[in-house]
Design an enzyme around this catalytic site. Structure first.
Site, PDB file in Angstrom:
ATOM      1  N   GLU A 172       0.796  -1.227   0.000  1.00  0.00           N
ATOM      2  CA  GLU A 172       0.000   0.000   0.000  1.00  0.00           C
ATOM      3  C   GLU A 172       0.832   1.282   0.000  1.00  0.00           C
ATOM      4  OE1 GLU A 172      -3.029   0.017   2.972  1.00  0.00           O
ATOM      5  OE2 GLU A 172      -3.992  -1.773   2.195  1.00  0.00           O
ATOM      6  N   GLU A 361      -5.271  -8.551   1.051  1.00  0.00           N
ATOM      7  CA  GLU A 361      -5.762  -8.186   2.387  1.00  0.00           C
ATOM      8  C   GLU A 361      -7.229  -7.835   2.304  1.00  0.00           C
ATOM      9  OE1 GLU A 361      -3.989  -5.079   4.746  1.00  0.00           O
ATOM     10  OE2 GLU A 361      -1.969  -5.793   4.309  1.00  0.00           O
TER      11      GLU A 361
END
Ligand code: BGC
Length: 450
Positions: A172, A361
């Protein structure tokens, strides 16, 4: 009561990857053991008021010492993939320079244990824990980070490349650059465009360069990188709200994936993009920003509703919190919306150069109650069921999605939230380190066994 499962793991096909994800800074603890150097999170968490419950990641779940038992849990829950990150400052305590052999040996032990148990190791190279020594030299906003990161990736590839074939370069980049270098709410706590814009560009460059290094050093590697994404919904159809939503979409969903696919940074009329281009002369780098990833890791938790607000600099948009609308939301305040997840999976998979999507995720924080040694986390269980049902819908429609990794194995250090925000399938008592499988964990075990 846990709602009855309506889908089976086998519906996703026999090659579908079922994993669980953890991260070094959130799980390992043992912050000075075996020659490890401090990371930005060790330093940031010592600053007053930065972590909501005043805690630190120094011990966390003590995964460093308990990895064998924890990997047995992963196995017992039925997962076949274990995604974990490498603490850069365990391998290179100063971020660069001398290699710490004890740190290198530690991850060999973790990898060997995975292999022994039949778990496929997926390594994340960077999950937000920059060595503090490098932050002092300018962190992600100095171009030197490219050299430092390349060295770290080279050491990891050389050491583990014979055993580990699945690599995720960054976790991320949008989250760690915006929260850490623009808003100052994550480590290293810097605020402002003068930090954020170079950090974005260096992270985007490092992501592609990391991919190239793994490709050249690891035979038969499968290489990806993990992007956060949130569907952006305008609060109304008023043109100002629609335009505000578009700006937020560029920032949260397009800023990193598009350059990685060879499309350059989004070139929309938006002052932030103009500044990014000006600041970094970024138009020069389209080729270097690109890497031919084998898969894209997609991480989705919630959609964001956005309205125009002239007061907010540059983005001129604010989130309309889920709690103020009539929608379900988690204890994090994040809207629960599996249809939105379905749409984001479809959208990312539809990019021309995306070969494969893996959901690397997805998960939820709800307040758990331990009653007679049991945790009936009905809401988390329902969350996973809804999101998996949505994913199966996408898969059945032919969307190229080939894996799902739950966030997360066990309750851990949830960054600036500290330990109170629990996302685990397994409850952790942080005083005793006792693990208790929650009902959501048991449900995964049943689900994955059929
Ligand atoms: C991060 C995790 C984090 C999770 C829940 C993701 O953005 O990769 O490290 O714990 O979200 O907030």
């Amino acid at each position: 009561m846990i709602p009855a499962a309506t889908i089976r793991a086998t519906d996703f096909g026999k090659d579908f990857l079922w994993g669980v994800t953890i991260a070094a800074a959130q799980n390992e603890g043992a912050y000075t053991a075996g020659g490890r150097g401090p990371s930005v999170w060790d330093q940031f968490s010592q600053r007053k008021g930065k972590i909501k419950d005043g805690s630190r990641p120094s011990v966390a779940c003590d995964f460093y010492h308990r990895y064998k038992d924890d990997l047995l849990l992963v196995k017992a829950l039925g997962f076949t993939v274990f995604r974990f990150s490498i603490s850069w400052s365990r391998i290179l305590p100063d971020g660069t320079g001398k290699i710490n052999l004890e740190g290198v040996a530690y991850y060999h032990r973790v990898i060997d244990e995975c292999i022994k148990l039949g778990l496929v190791p997926f390594i994340t190279l960077y999950h937000w824990d920059l060595p503090y020594a490098l932050e002092k030299e300018g962190g992600w906003y100095t171009h030197k980070v490219l050299r430092w990161f390349s060295r770290f990736v080279t050491v990891c590839a050389t050491e583990y490349g014979d055993k580990v074939k699945n690599w995720i370069i960054l976790n991320e980049p949008m989250a760690f650059t915006s929260l850490g270098y623009m808003l100052g709410v994550h480590a290293p706590g810097k605020r402002g465009l003068e930090y954020f814009l170079p950090a974005v560009h260096h992270a985007a460059m490092a992501q592609a360069e990391g991919g190239r290094i793994i490709r050249s050093l690891v035979q038969a590697a499968t290489i990806g990188t993990a992007f956060s994404c949130s569907e952006i919904v305008p609060a109304s159809q008023h043109p100002k709200d629609v335009a505000a939503a578009n700006r937020m979409d560029i920032l949260l969903n397009r800023l990193f994936i598009e350059p990685s696919l060879g499309m350059g940074y989004p070139n929309d009329p938006f002052p932030l993009m103009e500044k990014l281009y000006l600041h970094n002369k970024a138009w020069k780098y389209t080729d270097q920003l690109r890497f031919d990833f084998d898969f894209i890791g997609l991480q989705n938790y919630f959609p964001v509703t956005v309205k125009y607000n002239a007061v907010i600099p540059i983005i001129q948009a604010v989130e309309v919190k889920a709690a103020t609308r009539k929608v379900p939301y988690t204890a994090m305040g994040w809207e629960v919306n599996a249809d939105s997840f379905y749409r984001m999976v479809k959208r990312f998979a539809a990019y021309e150069n995306v070969k494969q999507v893996i959901v690397t995720e997805n998960g939820a924080f709800y307040k758990d109650k331990l009653v007679n040694g049991r945790i009936d986390d009905v809401q988390r269980t329902a969350y996973f069921e809804q999101y998996l049902t949505a994913l199966l819908r996408a898969k059945k429609e032919g969307v190229k999605v080939n894996g799902y990794f739950a966030w997360t194995l066990m309750d851990n250090f949830e960054w600036s939230e500290g330990y109170h925000a629990r996302f685990g399938l397994v409850h952790v008592d942080f005083d005793t380190q006792l693990r208790t499988v929650k009902q959501s964990g048991h449900r995964f075990r049943e689900f994955l066994s059929r």
